[in-house]
Design a protein around this motif. Structure first.
Motif, PDB file in Angstrom:
ATOM      1  N   LYS A   1       0.809  -1.225   0.000  1.00 41.19           N
ATOM      2  CA  LYS A   1       0.000   0.000   0.000  1.00 41.19           C
ATOM      3  C   LYS A   1       0.842   1.275   0.000  1.00 41.19           C
ATOM      4  O   LYS A   1       0.309   2.359  -0.182  1.00 41.19           O
ATOM      5  N   LEU A   2       2.156   1.150   0.212  1.00 40.91           N
ATOM      6  CA  LEU A   2       3.023   2.320   0.279  1.00 40.91           C
ATOM      7  C   LEU A   2       3.356   2.830  -1.124  1.00 40.91           C
ATOM      8  O   LEU A   2       3.586   2.050  -2.037  1.00 40.91           O
ATOM      9  N   PRO A   3       3.389   4.163  -1.290  1.00 46.72           N
ATOM     10  CA  PRO A   3       3.768   4.707  -2.598  1.00 46.72           C
ATOM     11  C   PRO A   3       5.275   4.558  -2.831  1.00 46.72           C
ATOM     12  O   PRO A   3       6.057   4.495  -1.891  1.00 46.72           O
ATOM     13  N   ASN A   4       5.660   4.504  -4.091  1.00 42.18           N
ATOM     14  CA  ASN A   4       7.083   4.461  -4.483  1.00 42.18           C
ATOM     15  C   ASN A   4       7.825   3.255  -3.919  1.00 42.18           C
ATOM     16  O   ASN A   4       8.992   3.360  -3.563  1.00 42.18           O
ATOM     17  N   VAL A   5       7.156   2.121  -3.829  1.00 39.85           N
ATOM     18  CA  VAL A   5       7.782   0.892  -3.338  1.00 39.85           C
ATOM     19  C   VAL A   5       7.722  -0.151  -4.441  1.00 39.85           C
ATOM     20  O   VAL A   5       6.680  -0.392  -5.029  1.00 39.85           O
ATOM     21  N   LYS A   6       8.877  -0.735  -4.759  1.00 41.30           N
ATOM     22  CA  LYS A   6       8.937  -1.842  -5.710  1.00 41.30           C
ATOM     23  C   LYS A   6       9.083  -3.131  -4.911  1.00 41.30           C
ATOM     24  O   LYS A   6       9.920  -3.225  -4.022  1.00 41.30           O
ATOM     25  N   ILE A   7       8.275  -4.120  -5.244  1.00 40.13           N
ATOM     26  CA  ILE A   7       8.313  -5.397  -4.546  1.00 40.13           C
ATOM     27  C   ILE A   7       8.945  -6.431  -5.466  1.00 40.13           C
ATOM     28  O   ILE A   7       8.525  -6.600  -6.606  1.00 40.13           O
ATOM     29  N   PHE A   8       9.956  -7.111  -4.976  1.00 35.50           N
ATOM     30  CA  PHE A   8      10.638  -8.173  -5.711  1.00 35.50           C
ATOM     31  C   PHE A   8      10.440  -9.470  -4.944  1.00 35.50           C
ATOM     32  O   PHE A   8      10.958  -9.638  -3.839  1.00 35.50           O
TER      33      PHE A   8
END
Length: 58
Positions: free
Chosen positions: A35-42
């Protein structure tokens, strides 16, 4: 989730620590991070170090 015994007492893991069931915490943290902005999940990635370009992570 902090584990408890059959009497409802916290399960201790040493004199200062309580045992935490990490399998239950990981999905909760993942949902919050998504839900956080500017976060990329790998997913399925092991991190050895971070690369920076200026002030930005690559």
């Amino acid at each position: 989730m902090i584990e408890k015994d059959s009497a409802g007492n916290f399960v201790e893991r040493g004199w200062q620590n309580v045992k935490i069931n990490g399998e239950n915490i990981k999905p909760i943290l993942a949902q919050a991070v998504q839900k956080l902005p500017n976060v990329k999940i790998f997913n399925h990635v092991n991190v050895a170090d971070f690369l920076l370009e200026g002030k930005n992570f690559l």
